[in-house]
Design an enzyme around this catalytic site. Structure first.
Site, mmCIF file in Angstrom:
data_model
loop_
_atom_site.group_PDB
_atom_site.id
_atom_site.type_symbol
_atom_site.label_atom_id
_atom_site.label_comp_id
_atom_site.label_asym_id
_atom_site.label_seq_id
_atom_site.Cartn_x
_atom_site.Cartn_y
_atom_site.Cartn_z
ATOM 1 N N GLY A 206 0.817 -1.207 0.000
ATOM 2 C CA GLY A 206 0.000 0.000 0.000
ATOM 3 C C GLY A 206 0.848 1.254 0.000
ATOM 4 N N PRO A 207 0.216 2.416 -0.151
ATOM 5 C CA PRO A 207 0.953 3.686 -0.168
ATOM 6 C C PRO A 207 1.598 3.969 1.187
ATOM 7 C CG PRO A 207 -1.318 3.944 -0.968
ATOM 8 C CD PRO A 207 -1.223 2.589 -0.335
ATOM 9 N N PRO A 208 2.550 4.896 1.239
ATOM 10 C CA PRO A 208 3.165 5.264 2.521
ATOM 11 C C PRO A 208 2.139 5.860 3.478
ATOM 12 C CG PRO A 208 4.453 6.095 0.665
ATOM 13 C CD PRO A 208 3.170 5.591 0.097
ATOM 14 N N GLY A 209 2.282 5.527 4.759
ATOM 15 C CA GLY A 209 1.446 6.129 5.784
ATOM 16 C C GLY A 209 0.101 5.491 5.992
ATOM 17 N N GLY A 211 -0.439 2.502 7.381
ATOM 18 C CA GLY A 211 -0.494 1.680 8.592
ATOM 19 C C GLY A 211 -0.013 0.264 8.425
ATOM 20 N N THR A 213 3.095 -1.022 8.976
ATOM 21 C CA THR A 213 3.888 -1.407 10.149
ATOM 22 C C THR A 213 3.005 -1.545 11.380
ATOM 23 O OG1 THR A 213 5.777 -0.207 9.221
ATOM 24 C CG2 THR A 213 5.879 -0.787 11.557
ATOM 25 N N HIS A 429 -8.773 35.406 -9.898
ATOM 26 C CA HIS A 429 -8.364 34.038 -10.266
ATOM 27 C C HIS A 429 -9.129 33.005 -9.443
ATOM 28 C CE1 HIS A 429 -5.243 31.056 -11.650
ATOM 29 N NE2 HIS A 429 -5.711 30.426 -10.590
ATOM 30 N N GLU A 430 -9.159 33.201 -8.113
ATOM 31 C CA GLU A 430 -9.813 32.224 -7.243
ATOM 32 C C GLU A 430 -11.338 32.245 -7.417
ATOM 33 O OE1 GLU A 430 -8.193 29.967 -5.835
ATOM 34 O OE2 GLU A 430 -6.226 30.869 -6.197
ATOM 35 N N HIS A 433 -12.264 30.200 -10.435
ATOM 36 C CA HIS A 433 -12.383 28.759 -10.135
ATOM 37 C C HIS A 433 -13.744 28.463 -9.505
ATOM 38 C CE1 HIS A 433 -8.385 27.519 -11.182
ATOM 39 N NE2 HIS A 433 -7.787 28.271 -10.268
#
Length: 617
Positions: A206-209, A211, A213, A429-430, A433
């Site tokens: 799985g991805p880092p972080g 769980g 370990t 700009h914001e 969006h």
């Protein structure tokens, strides 16, 4: 033929060698060193010393006379002289001066001194020199000189991991897959009765972080068995063969403490696919370590209750021999948590901090789509730190909201100096969006708009939060996202008739999404359902590689450009139709610097209601 185990030499072996060396020194070296120093004098001086009553003892040995006499300081010294055949009255002379004479003169060294010099002193020297050599080697080789061939694995007894499945949230599927291993370690006879064998290994992917370990420690805590923890990088040594020796030592310790769990973190460090790089017969230390690991996993008996758990976020580079059944029998995905998983993780970590009674963790869970368990734990901790800075007695909702933004975009740069003109461009700009997002169907609601710069480099941002968790991305949703991403640059073009570098991050995201639509999602009419790109590293950045010809690659670029231009045109049409609202909302944002989604929608809905009233009138 049964293979004999490789016996390591114990310390008794080396002490035996040291003892033999000391005995040889006692026999051949120290006796010569213990002989007293003898001074040679003429015969007439010997007679003079006898007449002066300074001679104490005399002995005739071979062709010389050895005697002890007092020197000028009255200290007895050993002397020798030649025999004078003409002196027939020597015996009477010696008797007259009360001199003792015999066949030999006893050695002057005392028995205690002889023991100290011949035995104690060599042992002390051997110990001191050995300690000095060991310390100097340890300093030179980074503390590893005394542990060559040792695994250095951290060993936790059953009560020391301190983790159970109750400490792991958001990974229900992974916990369910590991529960069977725990049950086997609790009651192996139940499985042995039916002939079932415990899986030798389970690979947490799985991805880092996420769980991985923590899950391994929780399995050991639930099973109440010893837990060996070692990182794959700890097998890598500067000495050839030491990595393989560490593997042997690790499995030997594990079998001695069975049933137990051995956890190898970041196994991709030693488990990469074997490749000689075009060199015939080539090999290296990492390959030797991997070969030893494969041999050890084949060699140990699963019935003894030794379970190998490993974790990696690079499963694509692991050697196929490591992943076959009989070694790592199970591959357990530990993915990023969904909405319910994030909420459960936040609840677990919130137990260790003091929180206000009105905290809404579900709002935080919705705002953190794609966050890992480690990032969610960091959000709770950042909220606690902010509460202390703000003088709060407990974590409040605004502390959590600000901590989410801190983890996502960095800290606020309140001291940043931005000119009024640039601040106005950022505001438009914001709002560009936000307005494009609000005017599209099925677009995620806007929850916050700010023009306060962040330490991540963002001069402002617009936050959108999905009301429901989505697992599929439709073509319409992808186009909505592209339109929203191009809305900021479009607002700059319409109002200022100019463009800035503020849209650089939007351009990167839009290009990546449009390219994925063409090459991987099959959302292009020109290429239909053809995979033109493959993901080579799905857990670490999602790197991709093209799987097409150069000619097709050129067509892909043209199709990506066409999709983005279409989204850009749509955004321009939306903002042109709502130009008055764009001006009003930008002015409001300039005044407040930060507005919530509710404030934004309230102004938007009021304008829409006013416009509808004028139309009806």
């Amino acid at each position: 033929m049964k293979e004999q185990p490789n016996q390591k030499k114990s310390m008794l072996y080396y002490y035996g060698i040291a003892l033999i060396i000391i005995l040889l020194l006692n026999i051949f070296v120290f006796p010569a060193l213990l002989q007293p120093q003898v001074r040679e004098v003429p015969y007439d001086e010997f007679i003079s010393l006898v007449d002066s009553d300074k001679v104490a003892e005399v002995s005739q040995q071979d062709n010389m006379i050895v005697f002890t006499a007092k020197d000028d300081t009255d200290r007895l010294m050993l002397y020798k002289t030649g025999i004078w055949s003409g002196d027939t009255g020597l015996t009477e002379r010696l008797l007259a001066h009360n001199v003792k004479f015999a066949a030999e003169i006893p050695t002057q060294a005392s028995p205690l001194m002889s023991f100290l010099i011949s035995f104690i002193l060599p042992m002390a020297l051997f110990f001191v020199v050995g300690q000095w050599l060991m310390r100097s080697m340890s300093k030179r080789f980074g503390g590893e000189a005394l542990t060559l061939g040792k695994s250095n694995a951290k060993i936790y007894i059953e009560s020391q991991t301190g983790k159970t499945f109750a400490d792991v949230a958001g990974q229900d599927e992974a916990k369910e897959a590991l529960t069977e291993i725990v049950d086997f370690l609790h009651d192996p006879d139940k499985y042995a009765a039916i002939g079932a064998k415990l899986p030798k290994g389970a690979l947490l992917v799985g991805p880092p972080g996420t769980g991985k370990t923590l899950l391994a420690k929780a399995v050991a805590g639930e099973a109440k068995v010893p837990f060996f923890s070692i990182s794959g990088s700890e097998f890598v040594e500067m000495f050839v063969g030491m990595g393989a020796a560490k593997v042997r030592d690790l499995f030997k310790q594990a079998e001695e403490k069975a049933p137990c769990i051995v956890f190898i973190d970041e196994i991709d460090t030693i488990g990469k696919k074997r490749d000689n790089g075009g060199i015939p017969g080539g090999n290296d230390e990492r390959e030797q370590t991997l070969n030893q690991l494969l041999a050890e996993m084949d060699g140990f008996d699963g019935k003894k209750g030794v379970v190998i758990l490993a974790a990696t976020n690079r499963p694509d580079i692991l050697d196929p021999a490591l992943l076959r059944p009989g070694r790592f029998d199970r591959r357990i995905p530990v993915e990023l948590p969904d909405l319910q998983g994030r909420l459960a993780i936040l609840k677990v970590h919130s137990k260790t901090v003091k929180m206000d009674s009105g905290i809404d963790l579900s709002a935080v869970a919705k705002a953190t789509s794609g966050a890992s368990g480690a990032e969610l734990a960091n959000i709770i901790n950042e909220a606690a730190l902010r509460a202390v800075r703000m003088g709060h007695t407990s974590i409040q909702q605004n502390d959590l909201e600000e901590s989410v933004e801190t983890v996502i975009a960095g800290y606020q740069r309140k001291g940043a100096v931005i000119s009024d003109k640039e601040k106005k461009i950022i505001a438009y700009h914001e709002i560009g969006h936000a307005l494009v997002a609000a005017k599209q169907k099925h677009s995620a609601p806007v929850t916050k708009i700010t023009i306060i710069p962040r330490t991540s480099g963002a001069l402002g941002y617009t936050m959108q939060v999905e009301e429901d968790e989505r697992v599929l991305l439709s073509k319409e949703d992808a186009m909505n996202q592209l339109c929203t991403l191009t809305g900021g640059r479009t607002a700059e073009e319409l109002i200022f008739n100019s463009i800035t570098s503020g849209a650089s991050n939007d351009i990167e995201k839009a290009t990546r999404l449009a390219r994925a639509m063409v090459t991987r999602y099959g959302m292009s009419d020109q290429f239909d359902m053809v995979a033109l790109e493959t993901v080579t590293n799905q857990y670490l950045g999602g790197d991709t590689s093209l799987a097409c010809s150069a000619e097709t690659s050129t067509k892909i670029d043209a199709e990506v450009n066409k999709i983005i231009k279409q989204a850009h045109d749509t955004a321009r049409s939306i903002l042109s139709e709502n130009i008055d609202q764009l001006h009003k909302l930008a002015a409001y944002l300039l005044e407040k610097e930060t507005i919530t989604g509710d404030e934004f929608m309230k102004i938007l809905e009021e304008d829409q209601a006013a416009a509808a009233t004028e139309t009806n009138a």
